[in-house]
Design a protein around this motif. Structure first.
Motif, PDB file in Angstrom:
ATOM      1  N   ALA A   1      14.169   6.184 -18.085  1.00 33.70           N
ATOM      2  CA  ALA A   1      13.906   4.793 -18.475  1.00 33.70           C
ATOM      3  C   ALA A   1      12.760   4.274 -17.621  1.00 33.70           C
ATOM      4  O   ALA A   1      12.674   4.580 -16.435  1.00 33.70           O
ATOM      5  N   ARG A   2      11.866   3.489 -18.234  1.00 35.38           N
ATOM      6  CA  ARG A   2      10.664   3.020 -17.534  1.00 35.38           C
ATOM      7  C   ARG A   2      10.903   1.759 -16.712  1.00 35.38           C
ATOM      8  O   ARG A   2      10.067   1.412 -15.893  1.00 35.38           O
ATOM      9  N   ASN A   3      12.018   1.080 -16.929  1.00 34.74           N
ATOM     10  CA  ASN A   3      12.325  -0.118 -16.158  1.00 34.74           C
ATOM     11  C   ASN A   3      13.807  -0.421 -16.306  1.00 34.74           C
ATOM     12  O   ASN A   3      14.538   0.259 -17.035  1.00 34.74           O
ATOM     13  N   GLY A   4      14.248  -1.459 -15.604  1.00 40.13           N
ATOM     14  CA  GLY A   4      15.665  -1.794 -15.617  1.00 40.13           C
ATOM     15  C   GLY A   4      16.172  -2.204 -16.972  1.00 40.13           C
ATOM     16  O   GLY A   4      17.311  -1.887 -17.351  1.00 40.13           O
TER      17      GLY A   4
ATOM     18  N   GLU B   1       4.311   9.611 -14.403  1.00 37.28           N
ATOM     19  CA  GLU B   1       4.151  10.962 -13.859  1.00 37.28           C
ATOM     20  C   GLU B   1       5.277  11.306 -12.899  1.00 37.28           C
ATOM     21  O   GLU B   1       5.824  12.416 -12.941  1.00 37.28           O
ATOM     22  N   LEU B   2       5.641  10.356 -12.031  1.00 34.12           N
ATOM     23  CA  LEU B   2       6.705  10.622 -11.070  1.00 34.12           C
ATOM     24  C   LEU B   2       8.038  10.805 -11.775  1.00 34.12           C
ATOM     25  O   LEU B   2       8.827  11.700 -11.428  1.00 34.12           O
ATOM     26  N   ALA B   3       8.316   9.975 -12.787  1.00 35.69           N
ATOM     27  CA  ALA B   3       9.567  10.110 -13.531  1.00 35.69           C
ATOM     28  C   ALA B   3       9.640  11.472 -14.222  1.00 35.69           C
ATOM     29  O   ALA B   3      10.691  12.137 -14.219  1.00 35.69           O
TER      30      ALA B   3
ATOM     31  N   VAL C   1       0.838  -1.202   0.000  1.00 34.69           N
ATOM     32  CA  VAL C   1       0.000   0.000   0.000  1.00 34.69           C
ATOM     33  C   VAL C   1       0.871   1.249   0.000  1.00 34.69           C
ATOM     34  O   VAL C   1       0.589   2.228  -0.703  1.00 34.69           O
ATOM     35  N   ALA C   2       1.935   1.215   0.812  1.00 30.36           N
ATOM     36  CA  ALA C   2       2.818   2.377   0.879  1.00 30.36           C
ATOM     37  C   ALA C   2       3.433   2.681  -0.476  1.00 30.36           C
ATOM     38  O   ALA C   2       3.547   3.842  -0.878  1.00 30.36           O
ATOM     39  N   HIS C   3       3.843   1.614  -1.196  1.00 33.66           N
ATOM     40  CA  HIS C   3       4.438   1.832  -2.513  1.00 33.66           C
ATOM     41  C   HIS C   3       3.439   2.500  -3.449  1.00 33.66           C
ATOM     42  O   HIS C   3       3.783   3.423  -4.191  1.00 33.66           O
ATOM     43  N   GLU C   4       2.184   2.033  -3.404  1.00 25.93           N
ATOM     44  CA  GLU C   4       1.167   2.592  -4.286  1.00 25.93           C
ATOM     45  C   GLU C   4       0.787   4.011  -3.878  1.00 25.93           C
ATOM     46  O   GLU C   4       0.457   4.841  -4.722  1.00 25.93           O
ATOM     47  N   LEU C   5       0.812   4.319  -2.582  1.00 20.64           N
ATOM     48  CA  LEU C   5       0.454   5.662  -2.126  1.00 20.64           C
ATOM     49  C   LEU C   5       1.596   6.651  -2.320  1.00 20.64           C
ATOM     50  O   LEU C   5       1.374   7.815  -2.666  1.00 20.64           O
ATOM     51  N   ASN C   6       2.824   6.193  -2.059  1.00 20.18           N
ATOM     52  CA  ASN C   6       3.953   7.121  -2.108  1.00 20.18           C
ATOM     53  C   ASN C   6       4.254   7.607  -3.513  1.00 20.18           C
ATOM     54  O   ASN C   6       4.776   8.711  -3.689  1.00 20.18           O
ATOM     55  N   ASN C   7       3.954   6.788  -4.527  1.00 28.22           N
ATOM     56  CA  ASN C   7       4.191   7.257  -5.899  1.00 28.22           C
ATOM     57  C   ASN C   7       3.329   8.472  -6.239  1.00 28.22           C
ATOM     58  O   ASN C   7       3.857   9.509  -6.674  1.00 28.22           O
ATOM     59  N   PRO C   8       1.985   8.405  -6.085  1.00 22.91           N
ATOM     60  CA  PRO C   8       1.200   9.617  -6.368  1.00 22.91           C
ATOM     61  C   PRO C   8       1.515  10.757  -5.405  1.00 22.91           C
ATOM     62  O   PRO C   8       1.456  11.927  -5.797  1.00 22.91           O
ATOM     63  N   LEU C   9       1.877  10.441  -4.160  1.00 22.81           N
ATOM     64  CA  LEU C   9       2.262  11.518  -3.237  1.00 22.81           C
ATOM     65  C   LEU C   9       3.539  12.205  -3.726  1.00 22.81           C
ATOM     66  O   LEU C   9       3.687  13.432  -3.589  1.00 22.81           O
ATOM     67  N   GLY C  10       4.444  11.418  -4.292  1.00 22.12           N
ATOM     68  CA  GLY C  10       5.659  12.023  -4.844  1.00 22.12           C
ATOM     69  C   GLY C  10       5.345  12.937  -6.012  1.00 22.12           C
ATOM     70  O   GLY C  10       5.954  14.000  -6.168  1.00 22.12           O
ATOM     71  N   VAL C  11       4.395  12.513  -6.863  1.00 24.74           N
ATOM     72  CA  VAL C  11       3.988  13.374  -7.987  1.00 24.74           C
ATOM     73  C   VAL C  11       3.394  14.679  -7.454  1.00 24.74           C
ATOM     74  O   VAL C  11       3.720  15.775  -7.935  1.00 24.74           O
ATOM     75  N   ILE C  12       2.509  14.569  -6.460  1.00 27.12           N
ATOM     76  CA  ILE C  12       1.883  15.770  -5.898  1.00 27.12           C
ATOM     77  C   ILE C  12       2.932  16.696  -5.309  1.00 27.12           C
ATOM     78  O   ILE C  12       2.925  17.916  -5.539  1.00 27.12           O
ATOM     79  N   ALA C  13       3.858  16.119  -4.517  1.00 30.35           N
ATOM     80  CA  ALA C  13       4.884  16.944  -3.884  1.00 30.35           C
ATOM     81  C   ALA C  13       5.768  17.626  -4.931  1.00 30.35           C
ATOM     82  O   ALA C  13       6.087  18.823  -4.818  1.00 30.35           O
ATOM     83  N   GLY C  14       6.158  16.861  -5.972  1.00 33.36           N
ATOM     84  CA  GLY C  14       7.018  17.454  -6.997  1.00 33.36           C
ATOM     85  C   GLY C  14       6.321  18.532  -7.795  1.00 33.36           C
ATOM     86  O   GLY C  14       6.873  19.621  -8.032  1.00 33.36           O
ATOM     87  N   GLN C  15       5.097  18.247  -8.219  1.00 35.52           N
ATOM     88  CA  GLN C  15       4.353  19.246  -8.994  1.00 35.52           C
ATOM     89  C   GLN C  15       4.079  20.491  -8.146  1.00 35.52           C
ATOM     90  O   GLN C  15       4.111  21.622  -8.644  1.00 35.52           O
ATOM     91  N   THR C  16       3.808  20.288  -6.861  1.00 39.02           N
ATOM     92  CA  THR C  16       3.572  21.438  -5.982  1.00 39.02           C
ATOM     93  C   THR C  16       4.826  22.286  -5.865  1.00 39.02           C
ATOM     94  O   THR C  16       4.770  23.529  -5.840  1.00 39.02           O
ATOM     95  N   GLU C  17       5.992  21.624  -5.770  1.00 40.55           N
ATOM     96  CA  GLU C  17       7.247  22.370  -5.676  1.00 40.55           C
ATOM     97  C   GLU C  17       7.463  23.207  -6.940  1.00 40.55           C
ATOM     98  O   GLU C  17       7.856  24.383  -6.865  1.00 40.55           O
ATOM     99  N   LEU C  18       7.194  22.605  -8.112  1.00 38.53           N
ATOM    100  CA  LEU C  18       7.333  23.372  -9.350  1.00 38.53           C
ATOM    101  C   LEU C  18       6.344  24.526  -9.390  1.00 38.53           C
ATOM    102  O   LEU C  18       6.667  25.637  -9.854  1.00 38.53           O
ATOM    103  N   LEU C  19       5.141  24.274  -8.884  1.00 39.61           N
ATOM    104  CA  LEU C  19       4.122  25.317  -8.864  1.00 39.61           C
ATOM    105  C   LEU C  19       4.520  26.457  -7.946  1.00 39.61           C
ATOM    106  O   LEU C  19       4.355  27.648  -8.283  1.00 39.61           O
ATOM    107  N   ARG C  20       5.044  26.139  -6.787  1.00 35.65           N
ATOM    108  CA  ARG C  20       5.455  27.183  -5.838  1.00 35.65           C
ATOM    109  C   ARG C  20       6.552  28.071  -6.421  1.00 35.65           C
ATOM    110  O   ARG C  20       6.588  29.271  -6.164  1.00 35.65           O
ATOM    111  N   ARG C  21       7.428  27.487  -7.200  1.00 34.35           N
ATOM    112  CA  ARG C  21       8.540  28.267  -7.747  1.00 34.35           C
ATOM    113  C   ARG C  21       8.102  29.195  -8.871  1.00 34.35           C
ATOM    114  O   ARG C  21       8.809  30.135  -9.213  1.00 34.35           O
ATOM    115  N   SER C  22       6.935  28.865  -9.437  1.00 36.35           N
ATOM    116  CA  SER C  22       6.472  29.700 -10.551  1.00 36.35           C
ATOM    117  C   SER C  22       5.381  30.688 -10.137  1.00 36.35           C
ATOM    118  O   SER C  22       4.877  31.418 -10.977  1.00 36.35           O
ATOM    119  N   LEU C  23       4.989  30.693  -8.846  1.00 40.85           N
ATOM    120  CA  LEU C  23       3.911  31.558  -8.385  1.00 40.85           C
ATOM    121  C   LEU C  23       4.391  32.497  -7.301  1.00 40.85           C
ATOM    122  O   LEU C  23       5.425  32.276  -6.656  1.00 40.85           O
TER     123      LEU C  23
END
Length: 879
Positions: free
Chosen positions: A569-572, A550-552, A310-332
């Protein structure tokens, strides 16, 4: 047709389901072979597994009874040379235990009755063969029951005989057996053994005079009385059962009691035994408790595995949200930037909740370090905040201004606090509002801190308070608790050198107080909070390996904005393809991916590109997993826990880039400098593909030979020297595995680079190929550029290795050329000079001595010429 020998029919395909015994053997008296086959078919369809032997004459029937071991006899009533009644008579006389069933189409009712009166078990008309299977089953069951009864009767008679014959020895044996023994005759006890005194605490005389019911616990007297009455009524009741007894001292003891009718001193008697099983019962209870503890541990382990996924599945979208938010903060700027900051705060809170869940569920070894009790309490409250709020519980916290840090395992303390808060919540749910929970943190003195958890719940009775910390003691309903929680909490706190106490007043609430010593970890002071690394951004070429698109993309965008060159790269497997034609300063890889995960990619990079594995940074959503932790510790690679911030990524990329000290990397892998000197062998069974591959490589400038199957390719490899072999795994004749194995076993071809071509793509097949000695593989259809890059990379490495080998050989040649004149020629010249002097007239008077000197001179000259001949090619040759 008459048959004088046994004729076995085919056995049935299924077992006799109703009896569950091995295949039965049937003796069938029948002159019609088709009727016999029909009967066998009906039995097979009825599920009776059997072997059938058919006879037609009296002689064959008699011989079969004498020689065969049968379970059943089937017989027609009318036969050409024999009659069913005659067979019945002979069967009853010779084998009275065998069931005998008539299967006939001509037997009438009167004859059937006559047959039954003469001993036949049953009869079935051939027109109604559907009755045959039930009739056989019933007959076999009756035979089995008769045998069982006969056996029981024999055993009973034998037991009585032995009992009568052993009365003289009975008393000696009875006094030594480790169980209480009682004998009753006509409502009075006539004998008790020594062990009965030990079990009950009474003397032998007291036992003989005392009423039987005085030994039985009041709760079990009615049950024992019912058993006795049932036995007197002739009912079938168990002869062995457990009952609770009372000793003379009033102690309760468990006994395994049995009773039976015997003959004692020539008169009927009742024999009773009582085996003390109190210790056994206690051991069983302890085993049940341990089983409950094990089940709880397994539940926690299963929960940990579930939460990891569950953590793996939750942390991926949370990482996308955190990263996109950081980019948003820098542009606003202004209010929009503030809203972006709130989004980031919420995402960070979600990430902390996921980490807290994992910390709670993971079973991990104790890891002491500097910990903040205040932070532990805050994280625990954050984990259970929703359940407390939904239950209408008001939470009040009172923290001291400054608290020293503890030398402790924060994960274990976190489990303790969550468990205690949950217990308080359960207690508060048993009372109406208002519900209040107060957590107080403070410092008792210079060496100890405390945590108090108080609630205004219903409280706990004094008798229960005394036992709350006992293992497996619980006041909750079955299924709600195991009684392990407070016991484990106490063990954890005491292992940290602390104490835990509980005070409660019924109707007023409960107070739990924990005291812990201030940290003295290894005699060192608590570490200061680390400052972020300083220094500007060092531009690097980064490969991001992440299956979440999205996270990549977010990570790539974040790093690109800071001046780094980023590929994704999408996989090993895709990452390996990029590494063949491109070099990178940093490889930022996820651990859990499809096709090829992070650890497998790491191992492949370590094998194919030695040294490049030091550039890995691993990203994971579950750093608590045992395998994850072991892998990271074993490799020593830095890691990032999802979700991460831009600062986290920049810091670790700069650290790896700065630590490496690597210069700027080339844009691509160059082609070999000596292409036309490289000879390649291509082994492909598809003519079109083989021609295309050969044409592509020759256009690149390579010398290429080709073979259509493994045997032909192996023959070419043994005739000529090749610099690289490209071979399909699946080829006609010898497959690719056999080819690479043969090449690796030959010392002249053991080091030739070998590339597999495969359309399979399964990890097992590829792994087998690598284990056999292949250096690389390409999955078909393969792009032309990728094929050329892979070949070039392998040849570049081969050329580099050969140059190094030649350099070392050249140094050896030069050393030999220098050493041989000095080590051999100089002393040899001196020897020849001396021998020349000896040969002169007058120096040595003896003629034979001069002759010896001449021999030395001639031999030295020949040796000098031989050495000069060896030195000459060393001086002329450049390897």
């Amino acid at each position: 047709m008459e048959s004088q020998a046994l004729t076995p029919c085919r056995p049935a395909d299924r077992k006799l389901a109703s009896l569950g015994r091995p295949p039965i053997r049937i003796l069938h008296v029948e002159d019609n072979e088709l009727d016999a086959e029909l009967v066998s078919l009906m039995l097979r369809q009825g599920g009776i597994e059997h072997t059938m032997f058919r006879v037609e004459t009296e002689e064959a029937f008699s011989a079969a009874l004498a020689d065969g071991d049968f379970d059943l006899i089937l017989s027609d009533h009318t036969l050409p040379s024999f009659s069913g009644i005659a067979a019945l008579t002979m069967g009853r006389r010779r084998r009275p235990d065998l069931p005998f069933i008539f299967v006939s189409g001509t037997i009438g009712e009167e004859r059937a009755i006559e047959a039954l009166t003469q001993g036949a078990t049953d009869y079935v008309l051939k027109q109604r063969l559907n009755r045959l299977v039930p009739a056989i089953q019933r007959a076999l069951e009756e035979r089995h029951a008769q045998r069982a009864r006969a056996r029981a009767e024999r055993e009973e008679r034998e037991a009585q005989r032995r009992l009568r014959s052993s009365e003289a020895q009975f008393r000696a044996v009875a006094e030594t057996i480790p169980c209480a023994l009682f004998i009753h005759q006509v409502a009075r006890r006539v004998y008790v053994n020594r062990w009965a005194e030990q079990v009950t605490g009474y003397t032998r005389d007291e036992l003989l005079a005392r009423d039987f019911w005085g030994f039985v616990h009041p709760d079990y007297r009615e049950e024992v009385r019912e058993r006795i009455l049932a036995r007197q009524r002739g009912e079938d009741v168990p002869t062995l059962y457990e009952v609770k007894l009372l000793t003379k001292a009033g102690e309760e003891r468990w006994a395994l009691v049995s009773s039976s009718l015997v003959e004692f001193e020539g008169k009927p008697a009742a024999l009773g035994t009582a085996t003390d099983v109190t210790d056994h019962k206690r051991a069983e209870a302890e085993l049940r408790r341990q089983a409950a503890a094990l089940a709880q541990t397994e539940k926690l382990a299963a929960m940990g595995s579930l939460l990891a996924g569950v953590a793996h599945e939750l942390n991926n979208p949370l990482g996308v949200i955190a990263g996109q938010t950081e980019l948003l903060r820098r542009s606003l700027e202004g209010e929009p930037a503030g809203r972006a900051a709130k989004i980031a705060t919420a995402a960070d809170r979600c990430a902390r909740i996921v980490r807290n869940f994992l910390a709670l569920a993971r079973q991990r070894p104790t890891e002491r370090g500097w910990a903040s009790l205040k932070q532990v309490v805050e994280e625990a409250l954050e984990l259970v905040a929703y359940s407390l709020t939904s239950a209408g519980i008001e939470v009040v916290t009172d923290h001291a201004a400054e608290l020293p840090r503890l030398w402790a395992d924060p994960h274990q303390l976190h489990q303790v606090v969550v468990n205690l808060i949950t217990n308080a919540q359960h207690a508060l749910l048993r009372r109406p509002s208002p519900r209040r929970l107060v957590l107080t943190l403070g410092r008792r003195d210079a060496d100890r801190v405390f945590l108090e958890i108080a609630d205004n719940g219903p409280g706990i009775p004094a008798a229960v308070v005394a036992r709350v910390f006992e293992p497996f003691f619980t006041t909750k309903s079955p299924g709600e608790g195991t009684g392990l929680g407070l016991s484990l909490c106490r063990g954890i706190i005491e292992s940290h050198g602390g104490t835990i106490n509980l005070e409660s007043t019924p109707g007023e609430g409960t107070l739990l107080r924990i005291e812990l010593p201030v940290g003295r970890g290894a005699g060192a002071a608590a570490p200061a909070v680390a400052e972020p690394a300083t220094g500007g951004v060092i531009p690097a070429r980064v490969l991001v390996v992440e299956d979440e698109v999205e996270l990549a993309d977010v990570v790539a965008e974040l790093l690109s904005a800071r001046g780094h060159q980023v590929d994704v790269a999408r996989n090993g497997r895709e990452a390996l393809e990029k590494l063949v034609g491109q070099a990178y300063h940093v490889i930022l890889s996820d651990l859990r991916m499809p096709e090829m995960d992070g650890p497998t990619l790491y191992a492949e990079v370590q094998r194919r590109f030695p040294g490049l594995e030091r550039r890995f940074v691993f990203v994971t959503g579950d750093t608590f997993a045992g395998r994850t932790t072991d892998f990271l510790e074993r490799t020593g690679c830095p890691s990032l826990a999802k979700p991460f911030t831009l600062e986290d990524v920049e810091r670790v990329v700069n650290e790896v880039r700065r630590a490496s000290g690597w210069p700027a990397l080339p844009e691509s892998v160059p082609r070999p400098e000596v292409v036309r000197q490289c000879r390649l062998l291509v082994i492909q069974d598809d003519a079109a593909l083989r021609s295309a591959t050969v044409a592509l490589l020759r256009e690149e400038g390579y010398q290429v030979d080709a073979a259509a199957d493994g045997a032909a390719g192996l023959a070419l490899a043994r005739e000529r020297r090749f610099d690289l072999v490209i071979c399909e795994i699946v080829t006609n004749g010898l497959d690719g595995y056999a080819v690479v194995t043969a090449l690796r076993e030959d010392p002249f071809s053991a080091t030739i680079p070998f590339i597999f071509l495969t359309g399979v793509g399964e990890p097992a097949a590829l792994r087998q190929g690598m284990e056999r000695g292949a250096d690389d593989y390409l999955t078909q259809p393969v792009a032309a550029e990728r094929l050329l890059r892979t070949v070039a990379a392998r040849l570049n490495r081969t050329v580099a290795l050969r140059r190094e080998s030649l350099r070392r050989l050249d140094a050896l040649r030069a050393g030999l050329a220098r050493a041989m004149p000095h080590e051999f020629l100089t002393p040899l010249t001196a020897v020849m000079g001396l021998s020349s002097m000896l040969m002169e007239e007058g120096v040595v008077p003896a003629a034979d001595a001069r002759e010896v000197a001449r021999g030395i001179f001639v031999g030295g000259a020949a040796l000098q010429r031989a050495i000069a001949k060896l030195i000459a090619p060393l001086e002329r040759t450049t390897l």
